[in-house]
Design an enzyme around this catalytic site. Structure first.
Site, PDB file in Angstrom:
ATOM      1  N   LYS A  35     -25.194 -18.460 -42.571  1.00  7.36           N
ATOM      2  CA  LYS A  35     -24.596 -19.420 -41.619  1.00  7.36           C
ATOM      3  C   LYS A  35     -23.499 -18.451 -40.926  1.00  7.36           C
ATOM      4  O   LYS A  35     -23.352 -17.332 -40.870  1.00  7.36           O
ATOM      5  CB  LYS A  35     -23.899 -20.335 -42.482  1.00  7.36           C
ATOM      6  CG  LYS A  35     -22.531 -19.891 -43.228  1.00  7.36           C
ATOM      7  CD  LYS A  35     -22.173 -20.606 -44.600  1.00  7.36           C
ATOM      8  CE  LYS A  35     -21.100 -19.869 -45.351  1.00  7.36           C
ATOM      9  NZ  LYS A  35     -20.837 -20.831 -46.618  1.00  7.36           N
ATOM     10  N   TYR A 256       3.406  -7.134 -25.237  1.00  8.27           N
ATOM     11  CA  TYR A 256       4.209  -8.054 -24.760  1.00  8.27           C
ATOM     12  C   TYR A 256       5.474  -8.125 -25.821  1.00  8.27           C
ATOM     13  O   TYR A 256       5.262  -7.704 -27.004  1.00  8.27           O
ATOM     14  CB  TYR A 256       3.513  -9.424 -25.257  1.00  8.27           C
ATOM     15  CG  TYR A 256       2.310  -9.813 -24.280  1.00  8.27           C
ATOM     16  CD1 TYR A 256       2.723  -9.818 -22.690  1.00  8.27           C
ATOM     17  CD2 TYR A 256       1.054  -9.889 -24.489  1.00  8.27           C
ATOM     18  CE1 TYR A 256       1.412 -10.030 -21.729  1.00  8.27           C
ATOM     19  CE2 TYR A 256       0.158 -10.277 -23.561  1.00  8.27           C
ATOM     20  CZ  TYR A 256       0.433 -10.208 -22.292  1.00  8.27           C
ATOM     21  OH  TYR A 256      -0.668 -10.456 -21.262  1.00  8.27           O
TER      22      TYR A 256
END
Ligand code: PLP
Length: 364
Positions: A35, A256
């Site tokens: 999956k 940042y």
């Protein structure tokens, strides 16, 4: 030329892992779960590799994933167990997909089509998918009736363990036995009985039933912190190349908010992979990468497209290959280590790759 951002996938490692897991947790059948695009490794590629390693079944969550395997030429048995509220099962039945059933409405939809092969999914305590204790008897009665009338084939019964503790896993195993006894009273004894994924398949011999289901371990990642030494090797290496280097002065900040500043003059290298590619932003300030066999720390915040590593005074150049996770045997951090640095699990790391990352075969 190689794509800039790439997840190299070692199909042979998946095959070898599956072959090894079959000896570690033997059962009549071994399912490998592919999956979420084969846990980020590529579903069809992972499926082929798993079958080459001796898997006899493949598992997916939903029907779209199952049909993708069929479109990729996979003819092995495939089970899908999580469905839309008003799922249309016609294409799945036509493609010979085995359906995991948790709701009586799903059973009726399959009865209307006819010919479906079904595994009943029972919630034995996980509290998630699978029919609940209150609805179980009605589901079993109707399933048995449809089976006896040859409208469906009731081939399997399944559950999923929570892994909270040995005692709770065993309690789930006991309830699973009760469920099978209830089915027997309805005159059905499904051939396939399965409830364990990677961790419980390895840990609890008594719960293996006639099939074990391996997901994460097949990809070479530990299913839990107590199972780090199970003899599998990572099948994914996330790598790119250094895009820029620069010299910094003591006190210069990086990325940042300048959460990191150089303590001394140093060289930093720009790695063109960020959180949009699956680098966990939560790892900011904790990550490590491998360049030419040596580990270097990621500094400052993980950005959308890039991270920065501190390489000190080492001779690291633009174009040098850099790996975030892969096989620790190569000096590379593992996906499990990235998980620890990000307060998550290895599953989350490998399934989080973004669309910019190309999947290629890993030629070791
Ligand atoms: C995802 C899943 C698995 C595989 O779990 P792992 O822990 O990755 O081995 C097995 N069974 C079911 C029902 C699942 O949803």
């Amino acid at each position: 030329m190689m794509p800039l951002r790439r997840a190299l996938v070692d199909s042979d490692a998946i095959s070898a892992n599956v072959a090894h897991l079959r000896t570690l947790a033997p059962a009549v059948h071994t399912m490998v779960v592919v999956k979420a695009d084969g846990y980020g490794h590529g579903a069809v590629r992972a499926a082929r590799a798993a079958l080459a390693g001796g898997a006899t079944w493949l598992g997916v969550a939903d029907i779209a994933e199952a049909l993708e395997l069929r479109a990729g030429g996979i003819t092995a048995p495939v089970l899908a167990w999580l469905h839309a509220p008003a799922e249309d099962f016609r294409a799945a039945c036509a493609a010979n997909i085995t359906i995991g059933v948790s709701r009586i409405e799903q059973l009726e939809a399959l009865a209307a089509i006819g010919g479906a092969t079904v595994h009943l999914k029972v919630d034995t305590g996980l509290g998630r998918n699978g029919v609940g204790a209150q609805e179980r008897d009605a589901l079993f009665a109707r399933a048995a009736q449809l089976h006896h009338a040859r409208v469906i084939t009731l081939e399997g019964v399944m559950s999923h363990v929570a892994g909270t503790s040995r005692a709770s896993d065993m309690a789930q195993g006991d309830d699973f036995l009760v469920a099978m006894a209830e089915l027997r009273e309805h005159g059905v004894e499904p051939e396939l009985r399965h409830l364990t994924a990677s961790a419980a398949s390895i840990l609890h011999e008594s719960l293996r039933g006639t099939m074990v289901r391996f997901g994460i371990a097949a990809y070479g990642i530990a299913p839990s912190p107590e199972l780090t030494d199970i003899g599998v090797r990572p099948a994914m290496r996330l790598e790119t190349e250094i895009a820029l280097t620069k010299r910094l002065r003591a006190g210069d900040g990086v990325s940042y908010d300048h959460t990191w500043q150089a303590e001394a003059d140093t060289t930093v290298a720009l790695v063109p992979l960020g959180y949009a590619d699956g680098v966990p932003r939560q790892s900011s300030g904790n990550g490590w990468v491998e360049i030419t066999g040596v580990r270097y720390p990621v500094v400052g915040r993980v950005a959308m497209d890039q991270i920065v590593v501190n390489v000190g005074d080492d001779d690291i150049r633009v174009g040098d290959r850099v790996a975030l996770w892969g096989d620790p045997a190569d000096g590379t951090p593992s996906a499990a280590e990235w998980a620890a640095w990000s307060d998550t699990i290895g599953y989350d790391v490998v399934t989080g790759l973004g669309r910019r990352v190309a999947r290629l075969e890993w030629q070791r």
